[in-house]
Design an enzyme around this catalytic site. Structure first.
Site, PDB file in Angstrom:
ATOM      1  N   HIS A 193       3.744  -4.590   0.568  1.00 28.27           N
ATOM      2  CA  HIS A 193       4.070  -3.175   2.300  1.00 28.27           C
ATOM      3  C   HIS A 193       2.434  -3.887   2.884  1.00 28.27           C
ATOM      4  O   HIS A 193       1.748  -3.547   2.830  1.00 28.27           O
ATOM      5  CB  HIS A 193       3.898  -1.781   2.447  1.00 28.27           C
ATOM      6  CG  HIS A 193       5.958  -1.806   2.212  1.00 28.27           C
ATOM      7  ND1 HIS A 193       6.614  -2.408   2.441  1.00 28.27           N
ATOM      8  CD2 HIS A 193       6.176  -1.447   0.228  1.00 28.27           C
ATOM      9  CE1 HIS A 193       7.817  -1.422   2.338  1.00 28.27           C
ATOM     10  NE2 HIS A 193       7.424  -1.316   0.701  1.00 28.27           N
ATOM     11  N   CYS A 222       9.020  -6.778   1.073  1.00 28.59           N
ATOM     12  CA  CYS A 222      10.156  -5.716   0.537  1.00 28.59           C
ATOM     13  C   CYS A 222      11.907  -5.961   0.004  1.00 28.59           C
ATOM     14  O   CYS A 222      11.912  -6.885  -0.424  1.00 28.59           O
ATOM     15  CB  CYS A 222       9.564  -4.073   0.109  1.00 28.59           C
ATOM     16  SG  CYS A 222       9.681  -2.834  -0.746  1.00 28.59           S
ATOM     17  N   GLU A 270       2.020  -3.963   6.298  1.00 24.49           N
ATOM     18  CA  GLU A 270       1.844  -2.602   7.240  1.00 24.49           C
ATOM     19  C   GLU A 270       1.120  -1.234   6.882  1.00 24.49           C
ATOM     20  O   GLU A 270       0.706  -0.847   7.663  1.00 24.49           O
ATOM     21  CB  GLU A 270       3.567  -2.382   7.569  1.00 24.49           C
ATOM     22  CG  GLU A 270       4.125  -1.792   7.660  1.00 24.49           C
ATOM     23  CD  GLU A 270       4.656  -2.602   5.884  1.00 24.49           C
ATOM     24  OE1 GLU A 270       6.213  -1.508   4.834  1.00 24.49           O
ATOM     25  OE2 GLU A 270       5.031  -3.448   6.060  1.00 24.49           O
TER      26      GLU A 270
END
Length: 213
Positions: free
Chosen positions: A187, A79, A189
């Site tokens: 993202h 990001c 994660e």
């Protein structure tokens, strides 16, 4: 061990939790020695480019990042971390690290979706990534997998660094870099199993690189 860079940008906890769930040793740190000893670096972030770069330069972390990249240590930007690897961001008119040639663009209200409706800004939600060349990060990941995005700016790297693109009002670069230095606008994660697989692929590459040295 992976070093998660702590430069007062958000999203550090979610990255650490994702790595913990995979059993990958990691540490959130701003310590230059810890960064130097790590097998690889994750450069995350949610926030503004101007304040992030100010902190990176003031703390000396900008120099530490450039030093480790110069030593070919594997790095994954996420990001804001993806955008800061480029030369410039229009957000706060910020000169960024300049590791990858290019700059950031910004979604504008005149852009429309596939139905002709104005897009929402920021771009927030799940989208696929179209790969333009092979990338170790995507090993074992279904090409139709979706990843989670939340951003108003997007990277525009030099053509030779474009790895994958995503459509949202326009086709923008969502993955860029080269072997060992990758950056994703989405993202991993927060992207479920495909994102966790990507983080596992990155750690596997880091271990292989460390053992080869």
């Amino acid at each position: 061990m992976l070093a998660i860079l702590n430069y007062e940008a958000g999203n550090l906890t979610s990255v650490r939790r994702a790595l913990d769930s995979l059993g990958i040793p990691c540490m959130v740190t701003a310590d230059h020695d810890v960064i130097a000893r790590s097998q690889g670096i994750i450069f995350p972030g949610v926030g503004a480019a101007g304040s992030a770069m100010e902190h990176l330069r003031r703390s000396g972390m900008a120099d530490a990042i450039l030093r480790e990249i110069g030593r070919n240590k594997p790095m994954l930007g996420i990001c804001l971390g993806c955008q800061i690897l480029l030369d410039h961001s229009p957000e706060n008119d910020t000169r960024t690290l300049g590791v990858i040639s290019g700059q950031c663009g910004m979604f504008t209200p005149d852009l429309s979706d596939e139905n002709g409706e104005p897009i929402n800004i920021p771009h927030m939600g799940w989208n696929t990534v179209r790969l333009h060349r092979d990338c170790r990060l995507f090993d074992g990941i279904d090409p139709e997998s979706e990843f989670y995005f939340v951003h108003s700016y997007y990277p525009i790297p030099a053509r030779e660094y474009v790895i994958g693109t995503t459509g949202y009002g326009l086709e923008f670069c969502s993955v860029h870099g080269r072997d060992g230095l990758w950056a994703t606008q989405f993202h991993p994660e927060k992207s479920g199993r495909p994102g966790l697989k990507m983080l596992a692929n990155f750690y596997a590459y880091c271990r292989e690189t460390a053992h080869a040295q």
